[in-house]
Design a protein around this motif. Structure first.
Motif, PDB file in Angstrom:
ATOM      1  N   ASP A 341       0.827  -1.207   0.000  1.00 49.47           N
ATOM      2  CA  ASP A 341       0.000   0.000   0.000  1.00 49.47           C
ATOM      3  C   ASP A 341       0.861   1.257   0.000  1.00 49.47           C
ATOM      4  O   ASP A 341       0.556   2.252  -0.684  1.00 49.47           O
ATOM      5  N   THR A 344       2.325   1.788  -3.562  1.00 49.69           N
ATOM      6  CA  THR A 344       1.338   2.307  -4.508  1.00 49.69           C
ATOM      7  C   THR A 344       1.103   3.796  -4.295  1.00 49.69           C
ATOM      8  O   THR A 344       1.093   4.595  -5.241  1.00 49.69           O
ATOM      9  N   ARG A 345       0.945   4.166  -3.045  1.00 50.30           N
ATOM     10  CA  ARG A 345       0.686   5.559  -2.717  1.00 50.30           C
ATOM     11  C   ARG A 345       1.907   6.434  -3.009  1.00 50.30           C
ATOM     12  O   ARG A 345       1.793   7.552  -3.519  1.00 50.30           O
ATOM     13  N   ARG A 510      -5.012   5.843  -1.714  1.00 45.79           N
ATOM     14  CA  ARG A 510      -5.406   4.603  -1.069  1.00 45.79           C
ATOM     15  C   ARG A 510      -5.013   4.654   0.397  1.00 45.79           C
ATOM     16  O   ARG A 510      -4.041   5.296   0.770  1.00 45.79           O
TER      17      ARG A 510
END
Length: 639
Positions: A341, A344-345, A510
């Motif tokens: 996560d 991705t961010r 996200r």
């Protein structure tokens, strides 16, 4: 001959000091810089996304309320020795000319670097000279070019000695075809700890540059300790020199030496430009600085970029920019994480940083165009050509040793009558030399006095603002390449772009399982601050810790922590009063353990540590643990 009568009538163009020095050779310089031009050096360095390779900084404008103070400081802290305050009028005009010519000649360096480095990787950052809240002189960037990360920044000033009466000797001078650069190449002080981030600098300002960088690093660390990530923008090094910033003198080395931890010292040199090209300046696309200076200087800059750790150079300022979009993510980016996560961010945020860089790159190109092709550029070119004409005439007269012609020409310039005869009426060689020197100094004064009286500097300064305002407020369209799509954003100002990028991020972000927060880092004397991953109120994971050691020095620790203390690969910087040093390697229980790389002023060495104690040199080729390598899992002793 000693009884020769020397009479300077009609004006106050020259004081007595002008009559005791100088000869025909004093209006000359070296034809090639110490930065010998050679084959172009190729870039081998890559920068993190959204990071410029080089930002060119220069004094561009003086606020009205700072002009007098700037002239006083310029005279009082003369580069070249002594105090250049004999004629306030001339000094003020010369101070104005430094700003005008720095504006113009900085474009040559920008053009050379932009042609040799990747697209969008070179930015311009003009500075305004102003007064700080305490009344001291300082400089501030006029654009946001320094708000994003860069591998290096380059300070550039076209300098002239502030005393008219002595400037034609060996003193620095930028007039006509003579050019004296004052430069600094620096990186973030976290990327070159031993030299306080200064990689190369003109010899007289090394101490001021290092002192200014050290002061900024302390401010940045203190801000981190308060729980905020902010990377400050230091003032121009020439302003640090003029304002008397406390000096800090790191180890130095020659330009061709390659020792780490030492500053490359660039000697003051007066470069003579190509007269034929200068005489036709503006009639074609000729860059009069490229061959004698900027080509070789650009090679030096690219070499320094290649040998600078771009990750360390960019980490704090990138985290600062990312904090504008996602405060919970920012501190984690200093070292990184392998959490999916997070990745991705983070990758999404990097695309926004790239959009900022593209916008500022377009803005820099417009600034260049406004200066070179606008009214200001034309005025400066005309000024340089006229100065060159005056210098060439002086050289011709000096060669001919024609005192009558020299006197007549000097009189035509400013009403000066010069009689040099001995008691028998014969011409004097001393008078010839004095007349030649007097003529050129009178010409320079006449030019600078005319600039002052006609408010030429104000006019050019106004034209500069007229040139940059359209560049700063022009509508710009930026393509934002996201991970799985692209967006086109149109913005007039940088602030508008930031607002739209923030909205884009908010709409697509996200959630993070691990977020960066502020908690306790257990220092040896008192609790410090940790920005990063926390657990049960103490540091646990990646981030940065700020604390004071037993000597009271401020310490930054980038890396990993467990149960509130350093554990795993770490990069520790100690800001000692006599200079900073760093330790990069493995830590356990808050102490260095194992092989570490230690950087101090003038040296980088491998050392062995046990429980924080230096046990001596480590074998050459030993591998060190770095927090900037592959992500490390807290508790993994094999990382």
């Amino acid at each position: 001959m000693r009884k020769a009568l020397i009479s300077l009538l009609g004006t106050s163009m020259l004081a007595s000091g002008a009559l005791t020095s100088g000869c025909a050779s004093t209006a000359k310089g070296v034809t090639k810089s110490t930065f010998v031009a050679g084959p172009d050096i190729s870039l081998t360095q890559s920068a993190p996304r959204g990071t410029a390779l080089a930002v060119v900084r220069y004094p561009a404008f003086i606020e009205d309320d700072a002009e007098a103070d700037f002239a006083v400081a310029y005279a009082g802290m003369a580069i070249g020795g002594g105090n250049g305050a004999s004629d306030p009028v001339a000094t003020q005009a010369l101070a104005d000319s430094v700003i005008l010519k720095s504006n113009f000649f900085a474009m040559s360096l920008y053009r050379e670097l932009a042609s040799r480095l990747p697209e969008h990787s070179v930015l311009l950052s003009p500075h305004r000279i102003t007064k700080a809240s305490d009344g001291s002189l300082t400089s501030e960037p006029m654009t946001q070019a320094e708000s994003i990360a860069s591998v290096v920044t380059v300070d550039f000033t076209a300098y002239s000695y502030p005393d008219l009466e002595r400037m034609m000797g060996g003193k620095p001078l930028t007039f006509g075809d003579l050019f004296t650069p004052i430069i600094t190449v620096r990186t973030d002080p976290r990327a070159a700890v031993g030299s306080e981030g200064v990689l190369m600098a003109s010899a007289p300002i090394i101490g001021a540059a290092a002192g200014g960088n050290y002061s900024q690093a302390i401010t940045d660390a203190t801000t981190l300790q308060s729980g905020r990530i902010e990377a400050g923008v230091p003032e121009l090094d020439i302003l640090s020199h003029l304002s008397g910033t406390p000096r800090l003198m790191p180890a130095t080395q020659g330009l061709r030496d390659r020792s780490r931890g030492a500053v490359k010292s660039y000697p003051i040199e007066k470069i003579q430009l190509n007269g034929a090209k200068l005489a036709t300046l503006g009639e074609d696309d000729t860059d009069i600085l490229e061959t004698p200076f900027t080509d070789g200087f650009a090679n030096q800059i690219i070499m320094l970029i290649n040998t600078t750790d771009a990750t360390k150079a960019a980490m704090l300022r990138r985290a600062d920019v990312i904090a504008d979009y996602d405060d919970n993510l920012a501190a984690l980016t200093l070292v990184g994480s392998d959490d999916p996560d997070y990745l991705t961010r983070f990758r999404y945020a990097e695309r926004l940083l790239e959009a900022e860089q593209k916008y500022l790159s377009v803005q820099s190109l417009r600034l260049y165009d406004g200066v070179i092709n606008g009214e200001m550029g034309g005025q400066v070119r005309d000024m340089l050509k006229e100065e060159y004409r005056v210098l060439e005439r002086r050289r011709q007269l000096a060669r001919q040793q024609n005192i009558a012609t020299a006197a007549a020409f000097a009189a035509a310039l400013g009403g000066v009558a010069i009689a040099t005869q001995d008691n028998n009426g014969r011409g004097s060689s001393l008078g010839q030399q004095i007349a030649a020197q007097a003529m050129i100094q009178g010409a320079i004064f006449a030019a600078t006095e005319a600039m002052r009286k006609n408010k030429l500097s104000k006019g050019v300064g106004t034209n500069y603002l007229q040139s940059v305002v359209p560049a700063l407020e022009a509508q710009t369209e930026i393509q934002v390449d996201l991970i799985d799509s692209s967006e086109t954003i149109t913005a007039i100002r940088f602030e508008d772009l930031k607002t739209k990028l923030s909205e884009l991020y908010s709409d697509n972000q996200r959630a993070l399982d691990t977020v960066a927060t502020r908690c306790v880092y257990k220092g040896p004397v008192e609790a410090g601050t940790w920005l990063g991953a926390c657990e049960n109120g103490v540091a646990n994971g990646s981030g940065v810790g700020i604390f004071r050691n037993r000597a009271g020095d401020l310490v930054e620790h980038y890396g990993y922590a467990r149960a509130g203390v350093a554990d795993g690969p770490g990069y520790r910087i100690v800001r000692a009063p006599n200079g900073s040093y760093s330790i990069e390697g493995n830590f356990s229980g808050g102490m260095a353990n194992g092989v570490a790389q230690v950087e101090r002023s003038g040296s980088v060495a491998l050392r062995r540590y046990t429980g924080g104690r230096d046990m001596g040199a480590a074998p050459a080729g030993s591998i060190i643990a770095s927090p900037f390598a592959a992500p490390y899992t807290v508790g993994d002793r094999t990382g």
